[in-house]
Design a protein around this motif. Sequence first.
Motif, PDB file in Angstrom:
ATOM      1  N   LEU A   1       0.820  -1.214   0.000  1.00  0.00           N
ATOM      2  CA  LEU A   1       0.000   0.000   0.000  1.00  0.00           C
ATOM      3  C   LEU A   1       0.852   1.262   0.000  1.00  0.00           C
ATOM      4  N   ALA A   2       2.087   1.150   0.485  1.00  0.00           N
ATOM      5  CA  ALA A   2       3.007   2.290   0.460  1.00  0.00           C
ATOM      6  C   ALA A   2       3.751   2.409  -0.863  1.00  0.00           C
ATOM      7  N   GLY A   3       3.555   1.456  -1.766  1.00  0.00           N
ATOM      8  CA  GLY A   3       4.272   1.486  -3.034  1.00  0.00           C
ATOM      9  C   GLY A   3       5.718   1.073  -2.916  1.00  0.00           C
ATOM     10  N   LEU A   4       6.059   0.350  -1.845  1.00  0.00           N
ATOM     11  CA  LEU A   4       7.438  -0.111  -1.633  1.00  0.00           C
ATOM     12  C   LEU A   4       7.650  -1.520  -2.161  1.00  0.00           C
ATOM     13  N   GLU A   5       6.569  -2.276  -2.299  1.00  0.00           N
ATOM     14  CA  GLU A   5       6.620  -3.615  -2.882  1.00  0.00           C
ATOM     15  C   GLU A   5       5.492  -3.732  -3.900  1.00  0.00           C
ATOM     16  N   THR A   6       5.662  -4.643  -4.828  1.00  0.00           N
ATOM     17  CA  THR A   6       4.611  -4.889  -5.822  1.00  0.00           C
ATOM     18  C   THR A   6       3.902  -6.194  -5.501  1.00  0.00           C
ATOM     19  N   PRO A   7       2.592  -6.244  -5.703  1.00  0.00           N
ATOM     20  CA  PRO A   7       1.867  -7.498  -5.469  1.00  0.00           C
ATOM     21  C   PRO A   7       2.120  -8.491  -6.596  1.00  0.00           C
ATOM     22  N   THR A   8       1.969  -9.757  -6.293  1.00  0.00           N
ATOM     23  CA  THR A   8       2.028 -10.793  -7.331  1.00  0.00           C
ATOM     24  C   THR A   8       0.806 -10.684  -8.238  1.00  0.00           C
ATOM     25  N   ALA A   9      -0.321 -10.323  -7.645  1.00  0.00           N
ATOM     26  CA  ALA A   9      -1.557 -10.078  -8.397  1.00  0.00           C
ATOM     27  C   ALA A   9      -2.393  -9.101  -7.591  1.00  0.00           C
ATOM     28  N   GLY A  10      -3.331  -8.448  -8.278  1.00  0.00           N
ATOM     29  CA  GLY A  10      -4.164  -7.460  -7.620  1.00  0.00           C
ATOM     30  C   GLY A  10      -3.597  -6.051  -7.790  1.00  0.00           C
ATOM     31  N   THR A  11      -4.308  -5.082  -7.250  1.00  0.00           N
ATOM     32  CA  THR A  11      -3.952  -3.678  -7.457  1.00  0.00           C
ATOM     33  C   THR A  11      -4.091  -2.901  -6.162  1.00  0.00           C
ATOM     34  N   ALA A  12      -3.115  -2.027  -5.905  1.00  0.00           N
ATOM     35  CA  ALA A  12      -3.192  -1.079  -4.798  1.00  0.00           C
ATOM     36  C   ALA A  12      -3.438   0.306  -5.373  1.00  0.00           C
ATOM     37  N   TYR A  13      -4.195   1.117  -4.650  1.00  0.00           N
ATOM     38  CA  TYR A  13      -4.567   2.457  -5.127  1.00  0.00           C
ATOM     39  C   TYR A  13      -4.211   3.503  -4.085  1.00  0.00           C
ATOM     40  N   TRP A  14      -3.762   4.653  -4.564  1.00  0.00           N
ATOM     41  CA  TRP A  14      -3.717   5.884  -3.772  1.00  0.00           C
ATOM     42  C   TRP A  14      -4.821   6.769  -4.329  1.00  0.00           C
ATOM     43  N   GLY A  15      -5.840   7.008  -3.531  1.00  0.00           N
ATOM     44  CA  GLY A  15      -6.991   7.717  -4.071  1.00  0.00           C
ATOM     45  C   GLY A  15      -7.597   6.898  -5.199  1.00  0.00           C
ATOM     46  N   GLU A  16      -7.757   7.507  -6.347  1.00  0.00           N
ATOM     47  CA  GLU A  16      -8.327   6.799  -7.497  1.00  0.00           C
ATOM     48  C   GLU A  16      -7.255   6.252  -8.428  1.00  0.00           C
ATOM     49  N   ASP A  17      -5.985   6.470  -8.089  1.00  0.00           N
ATOM     50  CA  ASP A  17      -4.890   6.112  -8.991  1.00  0.00           C
ATOM     51  C   ASP A  17      -4.276   4.767  -8.620  1.00  0.00           C
ATOM     52  N   PRO A  18      -4.279   3.793  -9.557  1.00  0.00           N
ATOM     53  CA  PRO A  18      -3.602   2.522  -9.290  1.00  0.00           C
ATOM     54  C   PRO A  18      -2.092   2.707  -9.264  1.00  0.00           C
ATOM     55  N   LEU A  19      -1.431   1.992  -8.370  1.00  0.00           N
ATOM     56  CA  LEU A  19       0.019   2.068  -8.297  1.00  0.00           C
ATOM     57  C   LEU A  19       0.626   1.195  -9.384  1.00  0.00           C
ATOM     58  N   PRO A  20       1.690   1.677 -10.013  1.00  0.00           N
ATOM     59  CA  PRO A  20       2.335   0.876 -11.049  1.00  0.00           C
ATOM     60  C   PRO A  20       3.055  -0.319 -10.448  1.00  0.00           C
ATOM     61  N   VAL A  21       3.285  -1.319 -11.256  1.00  0.00           N
ATOM     62  CA  VAL A  21       4.027  -2.497 -10.793  1.00  0.00           C
ATOM     63  C   VAL A  21       5.465  -2.464 -11.289  1.00  0.00           C
ATOM     64  N   ARG A  22       5.828  -1.413 -12.025  1.00  0.00           N
ATOM     65  CA  ARG A  22       7.214  -1.234 -12.465  1.00  0.00           C
ATOM     66  C   ARG A  22       7.613   0.221 -12.214  1.00  0.00           C
ATOM     67  N   GLY A  23       8.915   0.443 -12.148  1.00  0.00           N
ATOM     68  CA  GLY A  23       9.413   1.798 -11.977  1.00  0.00           C
ATOM     69  C   GLY A  23       9.015   2.423 -10.656  1.00  0.00           C
ATOM     70  N   LEU A  24       9.081   1.638  -9.571  1.00  0.00           N
ATOM     71  CA  LEU A  24       8.646   2.153  -8.283  1.00  0.00           C
ATOM     72  C   LEU A  24       9.509   3.306  -7.786  1.00  0.00           C
ATOM     73  N   SER A  25      10.751   3.414  -8.270  1.00  0.00           N
ATOM     74  CA  SER A  25      11.612   4.504  -7.815  1.00  0.00           C
ATOM     75  C   SER A  25      11.017   5.865  -8.167  1.00  0.00           C
ATOM     76  N   SER A  26      10.238   5.921  -9.237  1.00  0.00           N
ATOM     77  CA  SER A  26       9.637   7.187  -9.645  1.00  0.00           C
ATOM     78  C   SER A  26       8.521   7.611  -8.695  1.00  0.00           C
ATOM     79  N   LEU A  27       8.082   6.709  -7.834  1.00  0.00           N
ATOM     80  CA  LEU A  27       7.028   7.022  -6.880  1.00  0.00           C
ATOM     81  C   LEU A  27       7.557   7.733  -5.632  1.00  0.00           C
TER      82      LEU A  27
END
Length: 233
Positions: free
Chosen positions: A62-88
Amino acid sequence: MSTPAPAEPPPVLRAEGIHKSFPSGPDTIEVLRGVDCVLLPGTSLSVRGPSGGGKTTLLNILAGLETPTAGTAYWGEDPLPVRGLSSLARRRARYIGMVFQAYYLVPELNALENTLLAARIAGGSVRDATARAKELLDLVGMGERLRSHPAQLSGGERQRVAVARALMNRPAAILADEPTGNLDERTGESIMEVLLNATREAGASLLLVTHNRGFAAMTDKAFRLEDGHLRPL
Protein backbone atom coordinates in the motif's frame (compact mmCIF):
# COMPACT_ATOMS: atom_id res chain seq x y z
CA MET A 1 -36.26 18.99 -8.24
CA SER A 2 -34.05 17.46 -5.58
CA THR A 3 -30.38 18.37 -5.31
CA PRO A 4 -28.12 15.38 -5.94
CA ALA A 5 -26.05 14.26 -2.96
CA PRO A 6 -22.41 15.29 -3.18
CA ALA A 7 -20.09 12.55 -4.38
CA GLU A 8 -18.20 10.80 -1.62
CA PRO A 9 -14.42 11.27 -1.72
CA PRO A 10 -12.49 8.22 -2.87
CA PRO A 11 -10.69 6.07 -0.29
CA VAL A 12 -7.26 7.30 0.67
CA LEU A 13 -5.83 3.80 0.20
CA ARG A 14 -7.34 0.70 -1.33
CA ALA A 15 -6.18 -2.87 -1.87
CA GLU A 16 -8.11 -4.90 -4.41
CA GLY A 17 -7.52 -8.65 -4.68
CA ILE A 18 -3.94 -8.44 -3.45
CA HIS A 19 -1.86 -11.61 -3.68
CA LYS A 20 1.81 -11.84 -2.73
CA SER A 21 4.05 -14.89 -3.08
CA PHE A 22 7.71 -15.43 -2.26
CA PRO A 23 10.00 -18.20 -3.54
CA SER A 24 11.29 -20.60 -0.87
CA GLY A 25 13.69 -23.05 -2.44
CA PRO A 26 11.71 -25.16 -4.91
CA ASP A 27 8.44 -24.01 -3.36
CA THR A 28 6.43 -20.79 -3.25
CA ILE A 29 4.97 -19.29 -0.11
CA GLU A 30 1.75 -17.37 -0.63
CA VAL A 31 1.61 -14.71 2.10
CA LEU A 32 -1.41 -12.71 0.87
CA ARG A 33 -4.34 -14.48 -0.78
CA GLY A 34 -6.75 -12.00 -2.30
CA VAL A 35 -6.75 -9.23 0.29
CA ASP A 36 -9.26 -6.38 -0.06
CA CYS A 37 -8.85 -3.33 2.13
CA VAL A 38 -10.19 0.26 2.16
CA LEU A 39 -8.92 3.19 4.23
CA LEU A 40 -11.38 6.07 4.15
CA PRO A 41 -10.47 9.74 4.63
CA GLY A 42 -10.10 10.78 8.25
CA THR A 43 -10.40 7.25 9.66
CA SER A 44 -8.10 4.77 11.37
CA LEU A 45 -7.72 1.06 10.66
CA SER A 46 -5.58 -1.59 12.37
CA VAL A 47 -4.25 -4.92 11.12
CA ARG A 48 -3.24 -7.52 13.70
CA GLY A 49 -1.94 -11.04 13.20
CA PRO A 50 0.90 -13.51 13.80
CA SER A 51 4.53 -12.74 12.99
CA GLY A 52 5.35 -13.57 9.40
CA GLY A 53 1.68 -13.45 8.46
CA GLY A 54 2.04 -10.70 5.85
CA LYS A 55 1.08 -7.56 7.79
CA THR A 56 4.21 -5.62 6.88
CA THR A 57 4.05 -6.94 3.32
CA LEU A 58 0.52 -5.56 2.93
CA LEU A 59 1.60 -2.23 4.39
CA ASN A 60 4.59 -2.05 2.04
CA ILE A 61 2.39 -2.79 -0.98
CA LEU A 62 0.00 0.00 0.00
CA ALA A 63 3.01 2.29 0.46
CA GLY A 64 4.27 1.49 -3.03
CA LEU A 65 7.44 -0.11 -1.63
CA GLU A 66 6.62 -3.61 -2.88
CA THR A 67 4.61 -4.89 -5.82
CA PRO A 68 1.87 -7.50 -5.47
CA THR A 69 2.03 -10.79 -7.33
CA ALA A 70 -1.56 -10.08 -8.40
CA GLY A 71 -4.16 -7.46 -7.62
CA THR A 72 -3.95 -3.68 -7.46
CA ALA A 73 -3.19 -1.08 -4.80
CA TYR A 74 -4.57 2.46 -5.13
CA TRP A 75 -3.72 5.88 -3.77
CA GLY A 76 -6.99 7.72 -4.07
CA GLU A 77 -8.33 6.80 -7.50
CA ASP A 78 -4.89 6.11 -8.99
CA PRO A 79 -3.60 2.52 -9.29
CA LEU A 80 0.02 2.07 -8.30
CA PRO A 81 2.33 0.88 -11.05
CA VAL A 82 4.03 -2.50 -10.79
CA ARG A 83 7.21 -1.23 -12.47
CA GLY A 84 9.41 1.80 -11.98
CA LEU A 85 8.65 2.15 -8.28
CA SER A 86 11.61 4.50 -7.82
CA SER A 87 9.64 7.19 -9.64
CA LEU A 88 7.03 7.02 -6.88
CA ALA A 89 9.43 8.25 -4.21
CA ARG A 90 8.69 11.97 -4.52
CA ARG A 91 4.94 11.36 -4.69
CA ARG A 92 5.11 8.97 -1.74
CA ALA A 93 6.88 11.62 0.33
CA ARG A 94 3.87 13.88 -0.11
CA TYR A 95 1.03 11.34 0.00
CA ILE A 96 2.24 8.86 2.65
CA GLY A 97 3.83 9.37 6.05
CA MET A 98 5.52 6.33 7.61
CA VAL A 99 6.28 5.44 11.22
CA PHE A 100 8.45 2.39 11.93
CA GLN A 101 9.30 0.31 14.97
CA ALA A 102 12.98 1.29 14.73
CA TYR A 103 12.38 5.10 14.47
CA TYR A 104 15.01 5.61 11.72
CA LEU A 105 16.12 9.01 12.97
CA VAL A 106 19.43 10.35 11.64
CA PRO A 107 21.85 10.40 14.62
CA GLU A 108 23.70 13.51 13.44
CA LEU A 109 20.49 15.58 13.19
CA ASN A 110 18.52 17.05 16.06
CA ALA A 111 14.75 16.63 16.52
CA LEU A 112 13.90 19.66 14.40
CA GLU A 113 16.31 18.68 11.61
CA ASN A 114 15.01 15.10 11.57
CA THR A 115 11.45 16.40 11.21
CA LEU A 116 12.49 18.75 8.42
CA LEU A 117 14.15 15.86 6.57
CA ALA A 118 10.73 14.84 5.25
CA ALA A 119 10.35 18.26 3.60
CA ARG A 120 13.78 17.92 1.99
CA ILE A 121 12.89 14.52 0.52
CA ALA A 122 9.65 15.93 -0.90
CA GLY A 123 11.54 18.81 -2.49
CA GLY A 124 10.01 21.52 -0.34
CA SER A 125 11.62 24.63 1.08
CA VAL A 126 13.17 23.93 4.46
CA ARG A 127 12.87 27.60 5.39
CA ASP A 128 9.14 27.57 4.70
CA ALA A 129 8.71 24.23 6.50
CA THR A 130 10.47 25.18 9.75
CA ALA A 131 7.41 26.77 11.36
CA ARG A 132 5.30 23.69 10.63
CA ALA A 133 8.00 21.36 11.97
CA LYS A 134 8.06 23.30 15.25
CA GLU A 135 4.26 23.17 15.46
CA LEU A 136 4.26 19.40 14.90
CA LEU A 137 6.96 18.79 17.50
CA ASP A 138 4.92 20.84 19.94
CA LEU A 139 1.82 18.80 19.00
CA VAL A 140 3.58 15.52 19.90
CA GLY A 141 5.02 16.91 23.11
CA MET A 142 8.56 17.58 21.90
CA GLY A 143 8.44 21.37 21.66
CA GLU A 144 11.08 21.72 24.38
CA ARG A 145 13.48 19.23 22.77
CA LEU A 146 13.96 20.76 19.31
CA ARG A 147 17.75 20.82 19.56
CA SER A 148 18.15 17.39 21.16
CA HIS A 149 19.78 14.61 19.13
CA PRO A 150 18.41 11.03 19.09
CA ALA A 151 21.08 9.79 21.51
CA GLN A 152 19.77 12.31 24.05
CA LEU A 153 16.17 11.09 23.74
CA SER A 154 14.32 8.13 25.20
CA GLY A 155 12.67 5.56 22.95
CA GLY A 156 9.29 7.18 23.42
CA GLU A 157 10.69 10.62 22.62
CA ARG A 158 12.35 9.31 19.46
CA GLN A 159 9.05 7.84 18.32
CA ARG A 160 7.30 11.16 18.97
CA VAL A 161 9.81 12.84 16.65
CA ALA A 162 9.15 10.10 14.08
CA VAL A 163 5.40 10.82 14.25
CA ALA A 164 6.06 14.54 13.70
CA ARG A 165 8.29 13.73 10.73
CA ALA A 166 5.61 11.48 9.21
CA LEU A 167 3.08 14.34 9.36
CA MET A 168 5.48 16.95 7.99
CA ASN A 169 4.24 17.00 4.38
CA ARG A 170 0.53 16.90 5.25
CA PRO A 171 0.12 13.32 3.95
CA ALA A 172 -3.26 11.81 3.22
CA ALA A 173 -2.35 8.70 5.21
CA ILE A 174 0.02 7.60 7.95
CA LEU A 175 1.24 3.99 7.74
CA ALA A 176 2.58 2.79 11.10
CA ASP A 177 4.40 -0.55 11.30
CA GLU A 178 4.58 -1.78 14.92
CA PRO A 179 5.29 1.77 16.18
CA THR A 180 5.26 0.63 19.82
CA GLY A 181 7.26 -2.57 19.28
CA ASN A 182 10.46 -1.24 20.90
CA LEU A 183 8.67 0.42 23.81
CA ASP A 184 7.41 -0.74 27.19
CA GLU A 185 3.65 -1.02 27.64
CA ARG A 186 3.18 2.30 29.40
CA THR A 187 5.26 4.26 26.89
CA GLY A 188 3.55 2.38 24.06
CA GLU A 189 0.15 3.51 25.29
CA SER A 190 1.38 7.10 25.36
CA ILE A 191 2.71 6.84 21.80
CA MET A 192 -0.55 5.32 20.55
CA GLU A 193 -2.48 8.25 22.00
CA VAL A 194 -0.02 10.68 20.40
CA LEU A 195 -0.25 8.89 17.04
CA LEU A 196 -4.06 8.78 16.99
CA ASN A 197 -4.49 12.34 18.23
CA ALA A 198 -1.84 13.80 15.92
CA THR A 199 -3.19 12.11 12.79
CA ARG A 200 -6.72 13.18 13.71
CA GLU A 201 -5.57 16.75 14.34
CA ALA A 202 -3.76 16.77 11.00
CA GLY A 203 -6.78 15.39 9.13
CA ALA A 204 -4.87 12.30 8.01
CA SER A 205 -5.97 8.66 7.89
CA LEU A 206 -4.08 5.96 9.81
CA LEU A 207 -3.24 2.37 8.92
CA LEU A 208 -1.70 0.64 11.95
CA VAL A 209 0.07 -2.72 11.95
CA THR A 210 0.38 -4.08 15.48
CA HIS A 211 0.56 -7.25 17.57
CA ASN A 212 -1.16 -5.52 20.47
CA ARG A 213 -4.85 -6.34 20.85
CA GLY A 214 -5.53 -3.26 22.99
CA PHE A 215 -3.87 -0.87 20.55
CA ALA A 216 -5.74 -2.43 17.63
CA ALA A 217 -9.02 -1.81 19.46
CA MET A 218 -8.24 1.93 19.62
CA THR A 219 -8.76 2.37 15.85
CA ASP A 220 -12.07 2.92 14.07
CA LYS A 221 -11.90 -0.47 12.37
CA ALA A 222 -9.84 -3.52 13.32
CA PHE A 223 -8.87 -6.52 11.17
CA ARG A 224 -6.88 -9.70 11.61
CA LEU A 225 -4.60 -11.01 8.88
CA GLU A 226 -4.19 -14.76 9.09
CA ASP A 227 -3.54 -17.47 6.50
CA GLY A 228 -3.32 -14.75 3.86
CA HIS A 229 -6.84 -13.44 4.44
CA LEU A 230 -7.97 -10.19 6.06
CA ARG A 231 -10.99 -10.55 8.33
CA PRO A 232 -12.82 -7.92 10.43
CA LEU A 233 -12.66 -8.29 14.21
